[in-house]
Design an enzyme around this catalytic site. Structure first.
Site, mmCIF file in Angstrom:
data_model
loop_
_atom_site.group_PDB
_atom_site.id
_atom_site.type_symbol
_atom_site.label_atom_id
_atom_site.label_comp_id
_atom_site.label_asym_id
_atom_site.label_seq_id
_atom_site.Cartn_x
_atom_site.Cartn_y
_atom_site.Cartn_z
ATOM 1 N N GLY A 55 13.550 -9.268 -50.573
ATOM 2 C CA GLY A 55 14.610 -9.509 -51.547
ATOM 3 C C GLY A 55 14.027 -10.246 -52.731
ATOM 4 O O GLY A 55 12.941 -10.826 -52.633
ATOM 5 N N CYS A 82 8.495 -10.024 -46.146
ATOM 6 C CA CYS A 82 8.459 -10.650 -47.467
ATOM 7 C C CYS A 82 9.464 -11.805 -47.561
ATOM 8 O O CYS A 82 9.315 -12.802 -46.866
ATOM 9 C CB CYS A 82 8.667 -9.573 -48.528
ATOM 10 S SG CYS A 82 8.216 -10.148 -50.160
ATOM 11 N N TYR A 83 10.520 -11.678 -48.358
ATOM 12 C CA TYR A 83 11.517 -12.761 -48.434
ATOM 13 C C TYR A 83 12.042 -13.088 -47.029
ATOM 14 O O TYR A 83 12.304 -14.249 -46.696
ATOM 15 C CB TYR A 83 12.674 -12.344 -49.348
ATOM 16 C CG TYR A 83 13.806 -13.355 -49.360
ATOM 17 C CD1 TYR A 83 13.734 -14.495 -50.154
ATOM 18 C CD2 TYR A 83 14.936 -13.169 -48.543
ATOM 19 C CE1 TYR A 83 14.762 -15.434 -50.140
ATOM 20 C CE2 TYR A 83 15.967 -14.107 -48.534
ATOM 21 C CZ TYR A 83 15.870 -15.237 -49.332
ATOM 22 O OH TYR A 83 16.883 -16.159 -49.314
ATOM 23 N N HIS A 169 4.850 -5.218 -47.383
ATOM 24 C CA HIS A 169 5.904 -4.254 -47.056
ATOM 25 C C HIS A 169 5.363 -3.126 -46.171
ATOM 26 O O HIS A 169 4.687 -2.229 -46.674
ATOM 27 C CB HIS A 169 6.489 -3.672 -48.340
ATOM 28 C CG HIS A 169 7.301 -4.670 -49.094
ATOM 29 N ND1 HIS A 169 8.631 -4.888 -48.838
ATOM 30 C CD2 HIS A 169 6.955 -5.556 -50.054
ATOM 31 C CE1 HIS A 169 9.086 -5.846 -49.619
ATOM 32 N NE2 HIS A 169 8.082 -6.282 -50.368
ATOM 33 N N GLU A 171 7.092 -0.816 -44.872
ATOM 34 C CA GLU A 171 7.947 0.368 -44.955
ATOM 35 C C GLU A 171 7.543 1.334 -46.060
ATOM 36 O O GLU A 171 7.957 2.483 -46.052
ATOM 37 C CB GLU A 171 9.419 -0.060 -45.140
ATOM 38 C CG GLU A 171 9.780 -0.715 -46.481
ATOM 39 C CD GLU A 171 9.497 -2.218 -46.551
ATOM 40 O OE1 GLU A 171 8.665 -2.694 -45.747
ATOM 41 O OE2 GLU A 171 10.076 -2.907 -47.409
ATOM 42 N N SER A 223 31.982 23.499 -48.925
ATOM 43 C CA SER A 223 31.686 23.601 -50.362
ATOM 44 C C SER A 223 30.527 24.551 -50.628
ATOM 45 O O SER A 223 30.234 24.867 -51.770
ATOM 46 C CB SER A 223 31.302 22.216 -50.887
ATOM 47 O OG SER A 223 30.060 21.837 -50.306
ATOM 48 N N GLY A 224 29.856 24.979 -49.552
ATOM 49 C CA GLY A 224 28.631 25.760 -49.751
ATOM 50 C C GLY A 224 27.426 24.843 -49.622
ATOM 51 O O GLY A 224 26.298 25.299 -49.508
ATOM 52 N N GLY A 225 27.639 23.535 -49.631
ATOM 53 C CA GLY A 225 26.529 22.585 -49.534
ATOM 54 C C GLY A 225 26.167 22.258 -48.085
ATOM 55 O O GLY A 225 26.875 22.639 -47.148
ATOM 56 N N VAL A 226 25.058 21.529 -47.943
ATOM 57 C CA VAL A 226 24.522 21.239 -46.610
ATOM 58 C C VAL A 226 25.464 20.330 -45.805
ATOM 59 O O VAL A 226 25.749 20.602 -44.636
ATOM 60 C CB VAL A 226 23.164 20.499 -46.743
ATOM 61 C CG1 VAL A 226 22.536 20.262 -45.389
ATOM 62 C CG2 VAL A 226 22.231 21.254 -47.657
ATOM 63 N N ASP A 227 25.939 19.253 -46.432
ATOM 64 C CA ASP A 227 26.681 18.249 -45.664
ATOM 65 C C ASP A 227 27.965 18.818 -45.074
ATOM 66 O O ASP A 227 28.260 18.602 -43.903
ATOM 67 C CB ASP A 227 27.018 17.028 -46.542
ATOM 68 C CG ASP A 227 25.777 16.463 -47.202
ATOM 69 O OD1 ASP A 227 24.669 16.769 -46.720
ATOM 70 O OD2 ASP A 227 25.913 15.723 -48.201
ATOM 71 N N ALA A 229 28.614 21.904 -44.481
ATOM 72 C CA ALA A 229 28.301 22.945 -43.501
ATOM 73 C C ALA A 229 27.936 22.311 -42.152
ATOM 74 O O ALA A 229 28.403 22.750 -41.096
ATOM 75 C CB ALA A 229 27.143 23.818 -44.005
ATOM 76 N N LYS A 369 20.121 12.000 -45.098
ATOM 77 C CA LYS A 369 20.092 13.434 -45.459
ATOM 78 C C LYS A 369 19.123 14.254 -44.586
ATOM 79 O O LYS A 369 19.463 15.325 -44.122
ATOM 80 C CB LYS A 369 19.685 13.560 -46.927
ATOM 81 C CG LYS A 369 19.821 14.951 -47.483
ATOM 82 C CD LYS A 369 21.250 15.196 -47.857
ATOM 83 C CE LYS A 369 21.475 16.533 -48.475
ATOM 84 N NZ LYS A 369 22.848 16.649 -48.968
#
Ligand code: XMP
Length: 513
Positions: A55, A82-83, A169, A171, A223-227, A229, A369
């Site tokens: 942070g 870190c912080y 870090h 990550e 909607s045709g989108g991935v999520d 579907a 995602k």
């Protein structure tokens, strides 16, 4: 749900979500929580371990985010980054002070004590530092584990509590062996077995959905989108015919989109799917409108009207499914004065207002995602659907600059299809984040055969991005660009010029409107 939970306390790091991702890559379920969560609440959640994020603050600032000190009495392993390390040391009696110089960038880490945390770790390696303060003297309760040239105490461990700290870090990708530290912490210190798998998620979520909806019906907008579907596929698996899918073809979709949705859900999943052909309705509402935000508003409004009517016709509908993902949950949950800056790109107009009166079912709320994509594959969705680039709610309307007409949409759709086909053929589609064509309201002079032409211009846009907040234009091979340009000009009537958009975001945006 999952027994092996790890909590990441958010102290305002820009990498909070990334830490959560890295933990999940070790098959351990992980959630980001506010830094001021109480020890009682943590006890209830019963995590196997806790990670304190970094942070921007200094532990001595009056407003510095702190944690409930009773957390350390729970005997739950803590890894401070870190912080987070500075806070852990400060709370448990160590001294934190400004470093001689703010350190930002790569440093060489020397491991001096190959304790559990550094098991299998190279004695000398590159790590990524970004800090102003550092731990100076430690109370007798801490022992150092590693150092860099400028940071003598780059990693520590408490002698009697399961508390660790690292100043760098692990990550970020600039710390190439960072994953090893997280794996060691999770497995050896926290005792996690790595049970978080997409298959486990499916089984647990199917049970949760069944328990939530009982015998009522659930409406699911596609909607045709991935999520949406993946959300629909999961619901169909859980409750089959109780799901009523609605897909509104607003006429602003890409080539083949409606067929793909129909084929996938009606033919393949045997789902109850209503396809509403509303293109004329949308075009009529958009007539004469050129302002981009106005177009968005109109499309949003007409969509809600149509969806509402369709939903009303479904008897016993009690629930509405939404493909909300974990990053949306965190971002919209972040309070203004919370430590992490709330950053959200969403100018989404496809959303449905609460006044529809349905209870929400959000089975993807815990997923990132890429996990949604893995889930989609696991549920048998076609790769075409799972790997689709994101597509804005207002669709081609914001890629057809100025007034939208059926004719312009047809031209744009053809050019867009040619571009995407070429990208697929060249193996570039999966390497890029978003690609599309834009029809410009610009005519220019050309020659074709013996004649002079005065026709339209198509811009092609292709970007690389992790978060869609910033983006770089894709450095596509010139021969690929040449093929796209030739194919569009030869095959799309009314287009005599193709340009490639080489603007990054910022200062440009990804879409042109
Ligand atoms: P910009 O153009 O703001 O786009 O750089 C960032 C991402 O958001 C998408 N986008 C939208 N998505 N409704 C949506 O659902 C919208 O009105 C909208 N406008 C932009 C864009 O495609 C990109 O992925």
């Amino acid at each position: 749900m999952n027994q092996e939970l790890v909590l990441v306390f958010d102290f305002g790091s820009q990498f909070g979500q990334l830490i959560a991702r890295r933990v999940r890559e070790q098959n351990v379920f992980c959630q980001l929580v506010r830094h001021d969560i109480t020890a009682e609440r943590v006890k209830e959640l019963n995590p196997k371990g806790i990670i304190f994020s970094g942070g921007p603050s200094s532990v001595y600032e009056a407003k510095a985010p702190k944690c409930d000190p009773k957390i350390f009495d729970l005997n739950i392993p803590v890894l401070g980054i870190c912080y987070g390390m500075q806070l852990a040391c400060h709370t448990l009696g160590g001294k934190v002070a400004p470093a001689a110089a703010r350190e930002y960038g790569r440093a060489t880490l020397n491991v001096t004590n190959a304790d559990q945390l550094f098991r299998g770790y190279p004695p000398e390696s590159t790590v990524w530092m970004s800090h102003g303060d550092q731990v100076h003297t430690m109370s007798g309760d801490f022992v150092p584990l590693a150092s860099t040239d400028t940071c003598p105490v780059a990693a520590v461990k408490h002698t009697s509590r399961p508390v660790y700290g690292i100043q760098f870090h692990p990550e970020v990708s600039h710390t190439p062996h960072g994953g090893q530290i997280l794996a060691n912490f999770l497995r050896d210190v926290c005792g996690c077995r790595g049970l978080w798998k997409i298959q486990t998620f499916i089984e647990e979520t199917v049970q949760t959905i069944r328990a939530q909806v009982g015998d009522k019906r659930v409406i699911c907008g596609l909607s045709g989108g991935v999520d949406s579907a993946v959300c629909a596929a999961l619901l169909v698996k859980a409750i089959g015919p109780q799901v009523a899918c609605i897909y509104v073809d607003n006429g602003m979709m890409r080539e083949g989109e409606t067929d793909l949705v129909r084929h996938t859900f009606r033919d393949w999943y045997k789902a109850d799917l209503s396809v509403v052909h509303a293109s004329e309705h949308f075009l009529a509402a958009l007539q004469g409108v050129t302002d981009p935000q106005e177009k968005r508003k109109i499309i949003g409004r007409v969509f809600v009207e149509i969806f509402k009517n369709e939903a009303k016709a479904i008897p016993d509908a009690h629930f509405l499914a939404q493909g909300t993902l974990y990053p949306d949950v965190i971002e919209s949950g972040g309070s203004k004065d919370g430590p992490a800056a709330t950053i959200k790109l969403h100018h989404n107009v496809g959303g449905l207002p609460a006044e529809l009166g349905f209870e929400l079912v959000e089975p993807l709320r815990d997923l990132f995602k890429d996990e949604v994509r893995r889930l989609g594959i696991e549920l048998g969705l076609p790769e075409d659907v799972v790997w689709r680039h994101p597509f804005p709610g207002p669709g081609l309307a914001v890629r057809c600059l100025g007034e939208v007409t059926a004719e312009k949409l047809a031209t744009l759709r053809k050019a867009d299809t040619i571009f995407l086909d070429e990208l697929h053929k060249a193996g570039w589609y999966r390497k890029t984040s978003q690609a599309f064509a834009v029809l410009l309201p610009v005519q220019s002079v050309g020659v074709m055969g013996d004649g002079r032409t005065y026709e339209n211009t198509v811009a092609i846009r292709c970007v690389q991005t992790d978060d869609f907040m910033t983006a770089d234009w894709s450095h596509l091979p010139h021969d690929l660009l040449a093929r796209v340009s030739t194919a569009i000009i030869n095959r799309v009537k009314g287009v005599n010029r193709v340009v490639y958009d080489i603007s990054s975001k910022p200062p440009a945006t990804i879409e042109w409107e």
